[in-house]
Design a protein around this motif. Sequence first.
Motif, PDB file in Angstrom:
ATOM      1  N   VAL A 177       0.846  -1.203   0.000  1.00  0.00           N
ATOM      2  CA  VAL A 177       0.000   0.000   0.000  1.00  0.00           C
ATOM      3  C   VAL A 177       0.878   1.248   0.000  1.00  0.00           C
ATOM      4  CG1 VAL A 177      -1.728   1.299   1.289  1.00  0.00           C
ATOM      5  CG2 VAL A 177      -1.928  -1.183   1.113  1.00  0.00           C
ATOM      6  N   ILE A 178       1.904   1.255   0.829  1.00  0.00           N
ATOM      7  CA  ILE A 178       2.809   2.405   0.884  1.00  0.00           C
ATOM      8  C   ILE A 178       3.525   2.569  -0.449  1.00  0.00           C
ATOM      9  CG2 ILE A 178       4.903   3.337   1.956  1.00  0.00           C
ATOM     10  CD1 ILE A 178       3.949   2.047   4.580  1.00  0.00           C
ATOM     11  N   ARG A 179       3.980   1.471  -1.021  1.00  0.00           N
ATOM     12  CA  ARG A 179       4.669   1.545  -2.317  1.00  0.00           C
ATOM     13  C   ARG A 179       3.738   2.062  -3.421  1.00  0.00           C
ATOM     14  NH1 ARG A 179       9.079  -2.861  -3.589  1.00  0.00           N
ATOM     15  NH2 ARG A 179      10.410  -2.528  -1.800  1.00  0.00           N
ATOM     16  N   ARG A 180       2.509   1.595  -3.428  1.00  0.00           N
ATOM     17  CA  ARG A 180       1.540   2.041  -4.433  1.00  0.00           C
ATOM     18  C   ARG A 180       1.242   3.529  -4.262  1.00  0.00           C
ATOM     19  NH1 ARG A 180      -1.585  -1.966  -4.067  1.00  0.00           N
ATOM     20  NH2 ARG A 180      -2.864  -1.220  -2.361  1.00  0.00           N
ATOM     21  N   ASN A 181       1.078   3.960  -3.016  1.00  0.00           N
ATOM     22  CA  ASN A 181       0.825   5.379  -2.753  1.00  0.00           C
ATOM     23  C   ASN A 181       2.021   6.238  -3.166  1.00  0.00           C
ATOM     24  OD1 ASN A 181      -1.757   4.965  -1.807  1.00  0.00           O
ATOM     25  ND2 ASN A 181      -1.133   4.880   0.338  1.00  0.00           N
ATOM     26  N   PHE A 182       3.222   5.742  -2.938  1.00  0.00           N
ATOM     27  CA  PHE A 182       4.413   6.467  -3.360  1.00  0.00           C
ATOM     28  C   PHE A 182       4.438   6.601  -4.883  1.00  0.00           C
ATOM     29  CE2 PHE A 182       8.842   6.291  -4.891  1.00  0.00           C
ATOM     30  CZ  PHE A 182       9.294   7.496  -4.395  1.00  0.00           C
ATOM     31  N   ASP A 183       4.149   5.508  -5.584  1.00  0.00           N
ATOM     32  CA  ASP A 183       4.121   5.556  -7.054  1.00  0.00           C
ATOM     33  C   ASP A 183       3.049   6.524  -7.559  1.00  0.00           C
ATOM     34  OD1 ASP A 183       6.242   3.795  -7.474  1.00  0.00           O
ATOM     35  OD2 ASP A 183       4.930   2.037  -7.496  1.00  0.00           O
ATOM     36  N   ASN A 184       1.883   6.512  -6.927  1.00  0.00           N
ATOM     37  CA  ASN A 184       0.815   7.445  -7.313  1.00  0.00           C
ATOM     38  C   ASN A 184       1.237   8.895  -7.073  1.00  0.00           C
ATOM     39  OD1 ASN A 184      -0.828   5.314  -8.057  1.00  0.00           O
ATOM     40  ND2 ASN A 184      -1.941   5.283  -6.112  1.00  0.00           N
TER      41      ASN A 184
END
Length: 87
Positions: free
Chosen positions: A7-14
């Motif tokens: 989730v943190i990685r996806r939010n960072f990418d977004n």
Amino acid sequence: MPIKDPVIRRNFDNFKQTILKDKSLGVQMKQFTETPSLHLTILMLDLKDEARFNAAKTVLSGLERNIMEDLLGATGGQDPSPVELTF
């Protein structure tokens, strides 16, 4: 400390994509870290010699469980498995 939570990685990418889309900010891709390299630096130590390095490693290894529980909120049934501490 590597950040492996999806989730943190996806939010960072977004977040990264949102910033890069706004050309008025002048931010370039090279200014971001790669997602697999995303990490949290808790403390910088001045380890000038092997004795200091070994002493710090011993202390930090002894605190690993506390770090996971206190700093990462891995208590109350939360799974700390996405976390990997590197010393």
